[in-house]
Design a protein around this motif. Structure first.
Motif, short mmCIF file in Angstrom:
data_model
loop_
_atom_site.label_atom_id
_atom_site.label_comp_id
_atom_site.label_asym_id
_atom_site.label_seq_id
_atom_site.Cartn_x
_atom_site.Cartn_y
_atom_site.Cartn_z
N VAL A 1 0.84 -1.20 0.00
CA VAL A 1 0.00 0.00 0.00
C VAL A 1 0.87 1.25 0.00
CG1 VAL A 1 -1.65 1.34 1.36
CG2 VAL A 1 -1.96 -1.13 1.09
N CYS A 2 1.92 1.22 0.82
CA CYS A 2 2.83 2.37 0.90
C CYS A 2 3.44 2.70 -0.46
CB CYS A 2 3.94 2.05 1.92
SG CYS A 2 5.43 3.04 1.77
N ASP B 1 7.06 4.82 6.12
CA ASP B 1 6.66 4.80 4.71
C ASP B 1 7.62 5.63 3.86
OD1 ASP B 1 4.58 3.27 5.56
OD2 ASP B 1 2.99 4.67 4.98
N GLU C 1 2.43 1.68 -3.50
CA GLU C 1 1.46 1.98 -4.55
C GLU C 1 0.93 3.40 -4.44
OE1 GLU C 1 -1.43 -1.16 -4.40
OE2 GLU C 1 -0.28 -2.39 -5.82
N ARG C 2 1.02 3.99 -3.26
CA ARG C 2 0.60 5.39 -3.09
C ARG C 2 1.65 6.37 -3.59
NH1 ARG C 2 -1.66 4.97 3.14
NH2 ARG C 2 -3.73 4.14 2.66
N ALA C 3 2.89 5.89 -3.77
CA ALA C 3 3.98 6.78 -4.16
C ALA C 3 3.99 6.99 -5.67
CB ALA C 3 5.31 6.20 -3.70
#
Length: 216
Positions: free
Chosen positions: A27-28, A116, A30-32
């Protein structure tokens, strides 16, 4: 330093045997912006398959896996897919594994407690060709002690003693000696007695171990 084309997406495979950490890391990342997770697994052999299938820019690799060790995964990936940068996820007590990784050209070492922002930064830097240690200093990685018994057996290996001689001198079985020798090989990243002796000489491992023991 390796440079990447501007705007190119960094492709990442995540390997971690802990489901929650694995999902959190996914998740970390994929948010970047500019990072795509192309594979996720907690199994070492599947990790090698995912690297072969997707040819990621970065492999984020846990060391403790249920089938084969992260060290073995790193060896196979480095041998077959040298363009994939490897960032190792480390936890408490992993420094013995880290020593075995030293000859493999690992791009970075990232604590499992990393934030993150640190995870994203490590992936970006690894993809750009940087080498970094983000979880512990190089000195800490190098001075992880062998056990006292492993230290003694390594000294005897360096002195040229065979397993039977070591067993007789230490009043233990030859099978026990073999067990300790195997552990020594793993920690040093060696595949043979000759290689273990060479590494011990080249890296001054026994000197490091003795220094650490004298400070205890």
């Amino acid at each position: 330093m390796v440079t990447r084309p501007i705007g190119k997406t960094i492709r990442v495979v995540i390997v971690d045997d802990h489901p929650m950490l694995r999902e959190g890391t996914r998740v970390c990342l994929e948010r970047a912006p500019g990072i795509a997770v192309v594979g996720v697994t907690g199994i070492g052999r599947e990790a090698i398959h995912l690297v072969a299938e997707h040819r990621p820019d970065v492999l984020l690799l846990d060391l403790r896996l249920p089938d084969i060790s992260g060290v073995e995964v790193a060896r196979q990936v480095r041998a077959a897919y040298a363009d994939t940068a490897i960032v190792v996820l480390t936890g408490y007590g992993d420094a013995g594994y880290l020593r075995a990784l030293r000859p493999l050209g690992i791009r970075g070492y990232l604590a499992k407690t990393a934030t993150d922002a640190e995870i994203v930064d490590a992936v970006r830097r690894a993809a750009a060709g940087c080498t970094m240690v983000t979880s512990q200093s190089e000195g800490e990685i190098l001075t992880e002690p062998l056990t006292p018994r492993e230290r003694e057996i390594l000294r005897r290996l360096v002195a040229g003693q065979r397993n039977a001689e070591i067993a007789a001198a230490l009043l233990i079985s030859a099978k026990t000696v073999e067990y300790h020798v195997s552990n020594i090989f793993t920690k040093l990243g060696a595949r043979s007695r000759a290689e273990a002796i060479r590494i011990a000489h080249e890296q001054g491992i026994l000197l490091l171990e003795d220094a650490g023991r004298n400070q205890e």
